[in-house]
Design a protein around this motif. Structure first.
Motif, short mmCIF file in Angstrom:
data_model
loop_
_atom_site.label_atom_id
_atom_site.label_comp_id
_atom_site.label_asym_id
_atom_site.label_seq_id
_atom_site.Cartn_x
_atom_site.Cartn_y
_atom_site.Cartn_z
N VAL A 272 0.84 -1.21 0.00
CA VAL A 272 0.00 0.00 0.00
C VAL A 272 0.87 1.25 0.00
N GLU A 273 1.92 1.27 0.81
CA GLU A 273 2.82 2.41 0.84
C GLU A 273 3.48 2.60 -0.53
N GLY A 280 1.21 8.82 -6.21
CA GLY A 280 1.42 10.20 -5.80
C GLY A 280 2.46 10.88 -6.67
N ALA A 281 3.53 10.15 -7.01
CA ALA A 281 4.56 10.69 -7.89
C ALA A 281 4.00 10.98 -9.28
N ARG A 333 -3.19 10.14 0.24
CA ARG A 333 -1.81 10.55 -0.08
C ARG A 333 -1.71 11.18 -1.46
N ILE A 334 -2.43 10.63 -2.45
CA ILE A 334 -2.38 11.18 -3.80
C ILE A 334 -2.87 12.62 -3.80
N LEU A 339 -1.82 18.46 -4.09
CA LEU A 339 -2.07 19.83 -3.61
C LEU A 339 -0.81 20.49 -3.07
N ILE A 340 0.01 19.73 -2.35
CA ILE A 340 1.21 20.34 -1.77
C ILE A 340 2.18 20.73 -2.88
N THR A 341 2.16 19.99 -3.99
CA THR A 341 3.00 20.35 -5.13
C THR A 341 2.52 21.65 -5.76
N ILE A 342 1.20 21.78 -5.92
CA ILE A 342 0.64 23.02 -6.46
C ILE A 342 0.95 24.19 -5.54
#
Length: 433
Positions: A272-273, A280-281, A333-334, A339-342
């Motif tokens: 899962v991780e 996510g990448a 996580r995705i 969002l954190i990338t944006i």
């Protein structure tokens, strides 16, 4: 032309060494099974000890260490702090293998807090080595190296547990080996001659660094950075959402353990991780191709996606099915990584690299301060010491509250911009002769 070629390629070796270090330092097959290991026969700790007395130590130590490490990283010019991170990883996994008892494992969490606090050295080292036009390229390389390392480690851990029937102790030996090789690799990194704050230019040995002057410059930069409303908006979301993200990530294994006890059933935490990191990448990569007017719709987008995060955490907490828990965690996580990338891109667009490092540090510090408060009240045995399911209900409500605040703020901003656009033609008509 031939004489200049070696100078143009001088960034390759330090970047390759740093990426190798990041890959090996993140290659920790045992990490997805940490809770199972602590609750199992190797450590024989209770659920209350692990969730309410051990895991909170990481939050407290990370908060206390972040600011001094931030200053020391720049003052010492990165490499010594990277070496400190590597050494802290070795100490953490050595203690994970051989330390026994509550107090010893709490010390282990302190060293892991030092590991995460010193990540700033890994991500900022390369900017002192390469030219400005290479920042984007080397940043993507370094971040990809850690993601790939974590993904490979998680997959290997799952395969070794499920197929090869390795013990968790053996997985921790493998993790210790990987971080030890990473530590050895870090010694070969070239020592930077300049840094972002304390060493702007090459100095003579006799010249001293004025620390008070640097702190005053940082304060002025702080005031200027956060005077912009868009900057403040994205930074507030960054700090508050990262607080909730850290909490969910830190205690997810505990939730899974309560839904499906690993001592009686096969678990797939490593898989899962790996899936969540890999997808996510992919989401992070896709951000570069999303065409949206973030200045107009950014706050509403943050509200809607924060609501998705709240829903994912709510499903993890209320639907006591391990596969739905796993799926919700992947979605969680995705969306957060997207969002954190944006948010990172929006903040970095109008900032110099020096100010970006400052804003990143401040936002992370605020997130940790909020997380410390949340941990003290909700998790710590000296506070409410709530069970894991009640904790996750609070985290879901927390993200829902973030969504509501940004929805109201976003609608207000859109209406304000719409009225301004309506008033512009009428003003131009009135002012015309």
């Amino acid at each position: 032309m031939e004489a200049r070629a070696p100078r143009g390629r001088r960034w390759v070796l330090p970047t390759a060494l740093l990426c190798l270090y990041g890959f090996l330092a993140s290659l920790r097959p045992s990490e997805p099974f940490l809770t199972r290991y602590l609750l199992g026969p190797d450590k024989n700790l209770t659920e209350t000890q692990v969730f309410n007395e051990i895991y909170p130590v990481w939050t407290y130590s990370y908060l206390v260490l972040l600011f001094p490490v931030f200053l020391a990283t720049d003052y010492l010019r990165y490499k010594p702090v990277i070496l400190l991170q590597g050494l802290s990883l070795i100490v953490t996994w050595f203690m994970l293998l051989y330390a026994q008892g509550l107090l010893a494992i709490q010390f282990l969490e302190f060293f892991y807090g030092l590991v995460t606090a010193t990540e700033i050295a890994y991500y900022s080292y390369i900017y002192s080595i390469v030219d400005l036009n290479l920042y984007q390229k080397v940043t993507s390389y370094c971040r990809s190296a850690t993601l790939v390392g974590y993904t490979v480690g998680s997959i290997c851990g799952q395969i070794l547990v499920s197929v090869a029937n390795w013990s968790l102790f053996s997985l921790n030996v493998l993790s210790l080996t990987s971080v030890s090789v990473a530590f050895a690799t870090a010694w070969f990194l070239p020592m930077p001659q300049k840094s972002l704050f304390f060493h702007h230019v090459l100095r003579s040995q006799e010249e001293k660094v004025d620390i008070l002057k640097v702190l005053r410059e940082l304060w002025q930069d702080f005031l200027q950075c956060y005077s912009s409303r868009p900057m403040l908006c994205w930074s507030v979301w960054w700090a508050f959402s990262t607080c909730g993200y850290f909490q969910v990530i830190n205690y997810t294994q505990g939730l899974w353990e309560m839904v499906l006890p690993s001592q009686r059933f096969e678990i797939y935490n490593g898989g899962v991780e790996a899936v969540s990191t890999l997808l996510g990448a992919v989401a992070v990569f896709a951000v570069g191709y999303i065409k949206v007017s973030w200045a107009t719709w950014g706050e509403v987008a943050l509200a809607l996606f924060s609501l998705f995060i709240a829903a994912a955490v709510y499903v993890m907490d209320t639907v006591r099915n391990i596969w739905l828990c796993y799926a919700s965690y992947v979605i969680f996580r995705i969306v957060y990584m997207l969002l954190i990338t944006i948010a990172t891109f929006q903040i970095a667009t109008n900032l110099s690299m020096e100010r970006y490092a400052l804003v990143f540090g401040i936002n992370t510090f605020i997130a940790l301060a909020l997380q410390t408060l949340l941990t003290l009240i909700v998790v710590d045995s000296s506070g409410l010491g709530l069970n894991i399911f009640t904790q996750f209900m609070i985290y879901a409500s927390y993200f829902a509250a973030i969504s509501l605040v940004f929805l109201v703020s976003g609608i207000y901003s859109i209406m304000k911009n719409y009225r301004r656009q309506e008033e512009m033609p009428s003003r131009s008509t009135t002012s015309s002769p």
